[in-house]
Design a protein around this motif. Structure first.
Motif, short mmCIF file in Angstrom:
data_model
loop_
_atom_site.label_atom_id
_atom_site.label_comp_id
_atom_site.label_asym_id
_atom_site.label_seq_id
_atom_site.Cartn_x
_atom_site.Cartn_y
_atom_site.Cartn_z
N ARG A 1 -1.85 3.90 -3.77
CA ARG A 1 -1.82 2.52 -4.26
C ARG A 1 -2.57 1.65 -3.27
O ARG A 1 -2.12 1.44 -2.15
CB ARG A 1 -0.37 2.03 -4.41
CG ARG A 1 -0.25 0.65 -5.03
CD ARG A 1 1.21 0.25 -5.13
NE ARG A 1 1.36 -1.04 -5.77
CZ ARG A 1 2.52 -1.70 -5.87
NH1 ARG A 1 3.62 -1.14 -5.38
NH2 ARG A 1 2.58 -2.86 -6.46
N PRO A 2 -3.73 1.12 -3.64
CA PRO A 2 -4.52 0.32 -2.70
C PRO A 2 -3.97 -1.10 -2.57
O PRO A 2 -3.01 -1.47 -3.24
CB PRO A 2 -5.91 0.33 -3.32
CG PRO A 2 -5.65 0.45 -4.79
CD PRO A 2 -4.41 1.28 -4.94
N GLY A 3 -4.61 -1.88 -1.70
CA GLY A 3 -4.19 -3.26 -1.52
C GLY A 3 -4.43 -3.78 -0.12
O GLY A 3 -3.85 -4.78 0.28
N TYR A 4 -5.30 -3.12 0.66
CA TYR A 4 -5.58 -3.58 2.01
C TYR A 4 -6.38 -4.88 1.98
O TYR A 4 -7.37 -4.99 1.25
CB TYR A 4 -6.37 -2.54 2.79
CG TYR A 4 -5.58 -1.31 3.16
CD1 TYR A 4 -4.61 -1.36 4.16
CD2 TYR A 4 -5.82 -0.09 2.54
CE1 TYR A 4 -3.89 -0.22 4.51
CE2 TYR A 4 -5.11 1.04 2.90
CZ TYR A 4 -4.15 0.97 3.89
OH TYR A 4 -3.45 2.09 4.23
N TYR B 1 -1.81 -0.43 8.83
CA TYR B 1 -2.08 -1.84 9.07
C TYR B 1 -2.21 -2.14 10.57
O TYR B 1 -2.67 -3.21 10.95
CB TYR B 1 -0.97 -2.71 8.47
CG TYR B 1 -1.29 -3.21 7.08
CD1 TYR B 1 -1.90 -4.44 6.88
CD2 TYR B 1 -0.99 -2.46 5.96
CE1 TYR B 1 -2.20 -4.91 5.61
CE2 TYR B 1 -1.27 -2.91 4.67
CZ TYR B 1 -1.88 -4.14 4.52
OH TYR B 1 -2.18 -4.60 3.25
N LEU C 1 -4.92 7.72 -0.68
CA LEU C 1 -4.55 6.34 -1.00
C LEU C 1 -4.08 6.31 -2.45
O LEU C 1 -4.87 6.36 -3.38
CB LEU C 1 -5.75 5.42 -0.79
CG LEU C 1 -5.52 3.91 -0.95
CD1 LEU C 1 -4.36 3.44 -0.07
CD2 LEU C 1 -6.78 3.14 -0.61
N SER D 1 -2.70 -8.68 -1.02
CA SER D 1 -1.90 -7.69 -1.74
C SER D 1 -0.58 -8.30 -2.18
O SER D 1 -0.21 -9.41 -1.77
CB SER D 1 -1.64 -6.48 -0.84
OG SER D 1 -0.85 -6.87 0.28
N VAL E 1 0.84 -1.20 0.00
CA VAL E 1 0.00 0.00 0.00
C VAL E 1 0.88 1.25 0.00
O VAL E 1 1.93 1.28 0.64
CB VAL E 1 -0.93 0.00 1.23
CG1 VAL E 1 -1.67 1.32 1.35
CG2 VAL E 1 -1.91 -1.16 1.15
#
Length: 648
Positions: free
Chosen positions: A279-282, A240, A277, A507, A212
């Motif tokens: 670059r997402p990816g949670y 996180y 945000l 991710s 992220v």
């Protein structure tokens, strides 16, 4: 088959004495008096008693032996755990803009009058600005989380339920947060009560590097331009987990972004900071209890510098210097640095491998003492040596103090950048201190190691790969599957996600962490890859009849919920998630829907699948790397007619 452990202490005092008396004639034929009053018999009785005590020790295993066994296995009893809490600072006068440094000492007095020492874990930049508004802006619109941010027992999702690119968290302050300092410290209180803890690391080193990417910006008041902020430290690991974030004051020379403010800002005096945000990816949408200023985490410990250690006992002779023991003033010891006459000596677990000139010592953390060598194993310090230690002590159950305890700075006269002292700041806990544990006993350590021996740490079988992947430190792995084909081992990893996430996606950072952990434990020749599950989307059309006593509004939602609950990747089917590769039968799905209270009868069901499935005569077949998720549920439900007379 287990080993037969011999009993070494197999003779008691009477047997040893009897055997010795029987041997007397073989050595002396003139010995005639075998009665207890005979001095020779008395000597034999003493020797028999001494022999029994030594033989008795042969079968005894002490804690010293057990600690040796643990060290041979690369283990040691765990030290005391430190209790932690959050404290809030209220600056007075000129202290706004000052910094409370890491390691600032705090004294806590509980309701019984007992005191213990805490220290702050990080620097905290104080500010006079308070957060008044917290707003999330994304594709789904704008959500005002201001009330949740300042209310206990409430939490919110920083970037909404489905974080995506350009989702933004806005923080509105009542004053310029950089008005008196070039730094700003934000404390993020992460909401993790309803999610499992990530797997711990055996070494203590984190192994998860999020993929992220976030961007922090500050809105200049004079022209409304957004200016980039430098992130000096991110203890939250990109949201996180909970922790503190330290931002540096914007530089006007930096490139700025537009002046838009897609937030309803009726009182235009707000000063804004935002987090975009990029670059997402949670795997789990970040859940926040509160974002605060002027707060720090504190741990139950205290640092001592330059303490001269006192020798335990006295030396009767100047030459009797072996095995000297020196005591610390405080214990238990968490870490220490010991010098002898200004020279730093090295800590070792024991003197087994030490030579006569090795400047080494053994540290007893629980007892709070230092043991030096005897001149054969480990060097002997001079008789007039000055032994000095810098050390940290603390930890244990006593650090779990309630929130009602009284907190104060240990040395309130400490100056803060020439602008007041610590006494000008009020300190108070925001929660009780928790997590303090006493040091692990040798017996408990042995039990833990025995349990650990039954846990696979080397990946050989497919079950080993599943188990090891699920324990990847720093991440929350919910499910795994292992497929072996063409000498390629494929590990499918599914992350934990809240129940409202229909399609848990790992991710890139998540997959890298699992792959790295497996690579360290696989057989050398194994070729391993770690992938996300392949999701097969389902479109389900249901035709049937509903019960008349239920309202129309709930019919479609109830049918969709029944389908999603049945095929959910994490908790569907039998409650443990839909099995990898298991086909979906339309008859089974029909039964699931028909069993819902609002449904009277299901007359027809039609299933379409997208993403690599094969549909054959009402059966949706997927491979061993695939799972289902629900894309759409269409219902054509007629209400069951109510018979005349009002019956159902």
């Amino acid at each position: 088959m287990g080993l037969d452990v011999p009993e070494l202490a197999d003779r008691e005092y009477e047997e040893i004495l009897e055997e010795a008396q029987k041997l007397i004639p073989a050595y002396s034929d003139e010995w005639t008096d075998f009665n207890p009053h005979d001095p020779g018999i008395t000597i034999l009785e003493v020797l028999a008693w001494l022999t029994e005590t030594y033989v008795y020790q042969l079968d005894r295993v002490t804690d010293d032996h057990r600690e040796k066994y643990l060290r041979l296995m690369g283990e040691n009893p765990r030290p005391p755990g430190q209790a932690t809490t959050r404290v809030a600072f209220t600056p007075q006068g000129d202290t706004a803009g000052c910094r409370v440094p890491a390691g600032t000492k705090l004294t806590v007095t509980d309701t019984t009058g007992e005191t213990c020492r805490f220290e702050t874990d990080h620097d905290t930049a104080l500010t006079a600005a308070a957060i008044r508004r917290v707003v999330t802006v994304g594709e789904a619109g704008q959500t005002d989380n201001s009330h949740a941010n300042r209310t206990d027992e409430m939490y919110y999702r920083a970037f909404g339920d489905d974080p995506s690119v350009r989702d933004t968290l806005y923080l509105g302050f009542d004053a310029d947060p950089f008005g008196a300092s070039d730094r700003l410290t934000l404390m993020i209180d992460y909401h993790d009560e309803d999610i499992p803890d990530p797997a711990p690391s055996r070494t203590g080193d984190p192994s998860f590097d999020p993929s992220v990417e976030l961007a922090w910006e500050h809105r200049r008041k004079r022209d409304g331009a957004w200016v980039g902020l430098d992130v000096r430290r991110d203890g939250t690991n990109a949201f996180y987990e909970g922790g503190h974030i330290e931002l540096s004051r914007p530089d006007d020379r930096e490139q700025t972004r537009g002046t838009e403010l897609p937030v309803d800002d009726a009182p235009s005096e707000h000063h804004w900071i935002r987090c975009r945000l990029v670059r997402p990816g949670y795997e789990i949408p970040p859940q926040i209890d509160a974002i605060e200023t002027n707060a720090a985490s504190a741990s139950h410990r205290a640092s001592v510098s330059g303490e001269r250690l006192e020798q335990v006992g006295t030396l009767d002779e100047p030459t009797a210097l072996d095995g000297q023991t020196f005591a610390f003033e405080h214990s238990p010891i968490l870490s220490a640095r010991v010098t002898v006459d200004g020279e730093r000596w090295t800590e070792v677990p024991d003197f087994d491998a030490s030579g006569p000139d090795d400047e080494q010592y053994v540290l007893d953390r629980d007892d709070g003492s230092v043991l030096f060598g005897d001149g054969i194993n480990g060097k002997v310090p001079p008789s007039d040596a000055t032994v000095v230690a810098d050390y940290v002590y603390g930890g244990g159950d006593e650090g779990n103090v309630p929130q009602s305890a009284q907190w104060r700075f240990t040395d309130g006269t400490t100056s803060l950048d020439g602008a007041g002292t610590l006494d000008d700041i009020t300190v108070s806990p925001t929660r009780p201190a928790t997590g303090g544990t006493d040091g692990e006993s040798v017996e408990a350590a042995l039990k833990r190691v025995r349990r650990d021996l039954r846990t696979p740490h080397r990946a050989v079988t497919t079950n080993d790969y599943r188990a090891i992947a699920s324990r990847t430190p720093g991440v929350r792995v919910d499910r795994t599957n292992v497929v072996v084909a063409d000498e390629q081992i494929t590990v499918v990893a599914v992350p934990y996600a809240p129940p409202d996430v229909p399609k848990p996606e790992p991710s890139e950072g998540f997959l890298r962490a699992v792959k790295r952990y497996l690579d360290e434990r696989k057989v050398l020749a194994d070729r391993v890859r770690v992938i996300a599950p392949r999701y097969v989307g389902l479109e389900v059309t249901v035709t049937g009849r509903t019960r008349s006593q239920y309202t129309d509004e709930g019919h479609e939602a109830a049918v969709r919920a029944a389908v999603e609950e049945y095929v959910h990747p994490l908790n569907g089917f039998d409650g443990n998630g839909w099995p990898f590769g298991r086909p979906l039968f339309d008859a089974e799905l029909r039964d699931q829907i028909a069993g819902h209270d609002v449904i009277d009868r299901v007359s027809d069901i039609d299933i379409s699948a997208h993403g690599g499935a094969v549909i054959d005569d009402g059966v949706v077949r997927i491979d061993e790397m695939s799972l289902f998720y629900v894309e759409e549920v269409i219902t054509d439900l007629a209400e069951r007619a109510t018979p005349s007379g009002g019956g159902v």
